[in-house]
Scaffold this motif. Structure first.
Motif: not given
Length: 159
Positions: A100, A120, A150
């Motif tokens: 990220i 991401l 995420a």
């Protein structure tokens, strides 16, 4: 149990089911994903390690991100997070990874990459890809939304 704990607990169960380890490579979240998963008792059975590579130098030294990639595309870009996740996998025992990089603000945004822009990258045994998100709110909110996204995406990839 809060939302992060629920997501991390479920992620641990899925990683265990698939007999996979997780690795994280974080910039704008500063290790928050790793903190969320290591808050779960027993996570050492499925979490290998986490890299916090906030600076470009750290991305290069620890994750093997190419200086040319950073110079051409910047730290907050698809090519950079893909190199980050590949580097994290290469320097770990994990089969699943997340990387990220983003602009959490309140400053640092540009017309092309406004505050809230977060890239991401995800790596699964048979699939590596990246996604760009545009989150809103203050710095903490943007970072929290990125962590939740995420974890949710990792869960989805392990269905």
């Amino acid at each position: 149990m809060n939302k992060l704990e629920k997501l991390a607990t479920e992620l641990g169960a899925r990683l265990t089911k698939h007999r996979c380890y997780l690795v994280t490579a974080e910039s704008c979240t500063g290790g928050w994903i790793a903190e969320a998963v290591t808050a779960i008792a027993g996570s050492s059975a499925w979490f290998d390690r986490g890299f916090v590579t906030y600076s470009n130098a750290a991305k290069q030294e620890i994750l093997d991100v190419c200086p040319q990639t950073l110079a051409k595309y910047g730290a907050v870009s698809e090519p950079t997070v893909l190199e980050m996740v590949n580097g994290a996998l290469a320097h770990s025992q994990a089969q699943v990874g997340v990387a990220i990089s983003g602009i959490a603000g309140p400053s640092g945004g540009t017309a092309d990459k406004p505050v809230g822009t977060v890239w991401l990258a995800y790596a699964f045994p048979n699939n590596i890809y990246a996604q760009c998100h545009h989150f809103s709110g203050d710095r903490r909110s943007i970072r929290e939304q990125a962590v939740i996204t995420a974890l949710q995406t990792l869960l989805h990839g392990l269905e």
